[in-house]
Design an enzyme around this catalytic site. Structure first.
Site, PDB file in Angstrom:
ATOM      1  N   HIS A 122       0.837  -1.212   0.000  1.00  0.00           N
ATOM      2  CA  HIS A 122       0.000   0.000   0.000  1.00  0.00           C
ATOM      3  C   HIS A 122       0.866   1.252   0.000  1.00  0.00           C
ATOM      4  O   HIS A 122       1.897   1.290   0.670  1.00  0.00           O
ATOM      5  CB  HIS A 122      -0.831   0.056   1.271  1.00  0.00           C
ATOM      6  CG  HIS A 122      -2.018  -0.832   1.301  1.00  0.00           C
ATOM      7  ND1 HIS A 122      -1.927  -2.179   1.509  1.00  0.00           N
ATOM      8  CD2 HIS A 122      -3.344  -0.555   1.184  1.00  0.00           C
ATOM      9  CE1 HIS A 122      -3.156  -2.693   1.515  1.00  0.00           C
ATOM     10  NE2 HIS A 122      -4.036  -1.735   1.320  1.00  0.00           N
ATOM     11  N   ASN A 153       8.039  -3.770   3.446  1.00  0.00           N
ATOM     12  CA  ASN A 153       6.625  -3.537   3.713  1.00  0.00           C
ATOM     13  C   ASN A 153       6.235  -3.881   5.142  1.00  0.00           C
ATOM     14  O   ASN A 153       5.633  -3.070   5.849  1.00  0.00           O
ATOM     15  CB  ASN A 153       5.794  -4.368   2.723  1.00  0.00           C
ATOM     16  CG  ASN A 153       4.303  -4.235   2.940  1.00  0.00           C
ATOM     17  OD1 ASN A 153       3.805  -3.153   3.213  1.00  0.00           O
ATOM     18  ND2 ASN A 153       3.600  -5.346   2.822  1.00  0.00           N
ATOM     19  N   ASP A 252      14.733  17.940   0.253  1.00  0.00           N
ATOM     20  CA  ASP A 252      15.559  18.385  -0.883  1.00  0.00           C
ATOM     21  C   ASP A 252      16.189  17.193  -1.612  1.00  0.00           C
ATOM     22  O   ASP A 252      16.229  17.173  -2.853  1.00  0.00           O
ATOM     23  CB  ASP A 252      16.678  19.322  -0.403  1.00  0.00           C
ATOM     24  CG  ASP A 252      16.181  20.738  -0.166  1.00  0.00           C
ATOM     25  OD1 ASP A 252      15.107  21.094  -0.686  1.00  0.00           O
ATOM     26  OD2 ASP A 252      16.885  21.492   0.544  1.00  0.00           O
ATOM     27  N   ASP A 261       8.556  18.801  -7.104  1.00  0.00           N
ATOM     28  CA  ASP A 261       8.562  19.888  -6.126  1.00  0.00           C
ATOM     29  C   ASP A 261       7.552  19.531  -5.052  1.00  0.00           C
ATOM     30  O   ASP A 261       6.348  19.707  -5.230  1.00  0.00           O
ATOM     31  CB  ASP A 261       8.212  21.231  -6.782  1.00  0.00           C
ATOM     32  CG  ASP A 261       8.256  22.378  -5.775  1.00  0.00           C
ATOM     33  OD1 ASP A 261       8.632  22.143  -4.605  1.00  0.00           O
ATOM     34  OD2 ASP A 261       7.902  23.509  -6.166  1.00  0.00           O
ATOM     35  N   GLN A 271       9.157  26.700   3.200  1.00  0.00           N
ATOM     36  CA  GLN A 271       9.402  25.515   2.376  1.00  0.00           C
ATOM     37  C   GLN A 271      10.897  25.243   2.247  1.00  0.00           C
ATOM     38  O   GLN A 271      11.369  24.113   2.434  1.00  0.00           O
ATOM     39  CB  GLN A 271       8.758  25.692   0.993  1.00  0.00           C
ATOM     40  CG  GLN A 271       8.782  24.430   0.151  1.00  0.00           C
ATOM     41  CD  GLN A 271       8.202  24.645  -1.256  1.00  0.00           C
ATOM     42  OE1 GLN A 271       8.558  23.922  -2.178  1.00  0.00           O
ATOM     43  NE2 GLN A 271       7.324  25.613  -1.411  1.00  0.00           N
ATOM     44  N   GLU A 275      12.657  21.904   4.014  1.00  0.00           N
ATOM     45  CA  GLU A 275      13.074  20.894   3.034  1.00  0.00           C
ATOM     46  C   GLU A 275      14.563  20.552   3.145  1.00  0.00           C
ATOM     47  O   GLU A 275      14.999  19.501   2.688  1.00  0.00           O
ATOM     48  CB  GLU A 275      12.749  21.359   1.615  1.00  0.00           C
ATOM     49  CG  GLU A 275      11.250  21.307   1.349  1.00  0.00           C
ATOM     50  CD  GLU A 275      10.872  21.634  -0.086  1.00  0.00           C
ATOM     51  OE1 GLU A 275      11.737  22.129  -0.833  1.00  0.00           O
ATOM     52  OE2 GLU A 275       9.712  21.379  -0.439  1.00  0.00           O
TER      53      GLU A 275
HETATM   54 MN    MN Z   1       2.257  -1.926   3.662  1.00  0.00          MN
HETATM   55 MN    MN Z   2       9.420  21.831  -2.537  1.00  0.00          MN
END
Ligand code: MN
Ligand code: MN
Length: 284
Positions: A122, A153, A252, A261, A271, A275
């Site tokens: 998932h 997972n 980044d 982005d 931001q 980042e």
């Molecule tokens: Mn999973």
């Molecule tokens: Mn960004």
């Protein structure tokens, strides 16, 4: 020691400061809400146009994703998580093809990964959508899956997903974006680049970005340079460490690896600050 009058004045100003603070910051225990799954931005400029077959926007009530027809997987999936999405619905396990894809596109089937040594992993987890049977069932569409090494997972990602819900239990709401890039991974039956006669590409790396906010209104505007961001990027390999914190990185770095982005709806100064950071906060 200040004289009694001065002490009273200091106390009064501290109280005034506390009152001003609580009127602008959401109080802990504020009721959780459901918010736009893509509120922090569309990382790849995906659009719901069949001509954009490698970056096709699919919007569902439970999550939003960019689909790559020729990889047979999402590029990324974005969702909001708060206690408003959590309830008592049982895991439905109704893996199935997504028949909302444009006509004529190959639809990855419930059994497309069978015998490959990769889990149907998932992106938006089953356990993040338990408020209703319909919400939980939506997470089992194959458009929400990638071929994921079982250990990645069931151990690495499962513990990160559990930690996200721990944060929600502590009065937070999260924005989570998961994606993958590159080609070729090692599951329990060895290395593969594709499955299902080439209809499904096995990713090389799997990443996740988690934005943590205390419950409150106007989420995008509340993301600041001090907001906690957890970015993780781990190899799709069955020898991966079960300890997700080993793989913490910066947004980044993920942007550089993917060309996306991320968090593009967050104001420029906040931001760029968040980042560049690598999370070093609690991990459970
Ligand atoms: Mn999973
Ligand atoms: Mn960004």
């Amino acid at each position: 020691m200040p004289c009694p009058l001065l002490r009273i004045l200091i106390l009064a100003s501290l109280l005034a400061g506390a009152a001003a603070c609580s009127s602008s910051d959401p109080a802990p225990g504020l009721p959780a809400t459901r918010e736009d799954n893509l509120a922090l931005g569309n990382p790849s400029g995906a659009v719901t146009d069949a001509a954009q077959y490698n970056n096709y926007l699919l919007v569902k009530p439970q999550y939003t994703l960019s689909y790559h027809r020729d990889r047979g997987t999402p590029n990324w999936v974005s969702w909001h998580l708060s206690s408003a999405w959590l309830g008592a619905a049982a895991r439905q396990d109704d893996f199935r093809a997504d028949n909302t894809l444009p006509a004529g596109w190959y639809q990855v089937q419930a059994n497309s990964y069978s015998g490959s040594g990769f889990d149907r992993g998932h992106n938006c987890p089953s356990a993040d959508r338990t408020a209703s049977v319909a919400d939980n069932s939506a997470t089992f569409l194959m458009s929400n899956m990638i071929p994921q090494a079982p250990r990645h997972n069931q151990q690495t990602w499962a513990s990160l997903e559990n930690y996200c819900r721990t944060l929600v239990g502590q009065g937070n709401e999260l924005y989570i974006i998961m994606g993958q890039y590159g080609k070729g991974g090692t599951g329990s039956a060895g290395y593969y680049t594709t499955l299902n006669n080439g209809h499904v590409t096995v990713p090389k790396r799997i990443w996740k970005v988690i934005v943590v906010l205390p419950n409150g209104p106007n989420d995008v505007a509340r993301v600041t340079s001090s907001t906690r961001i957890i970015a993780v990027d781990a190899p799709n390999n069955n020898s991966v460490s079960p300890n997700w914190s080993t793989y913490r990185t910066s947004v980044d770095a993920i942007e550089q690896a993917t060309g996306y982005d991320l968090l593009s709806a967050v104001s420029g100064p906040a931001q760029s600050t968040i980042e560049a950071k690598v999370d070093n906060g609690p991990v459970q």
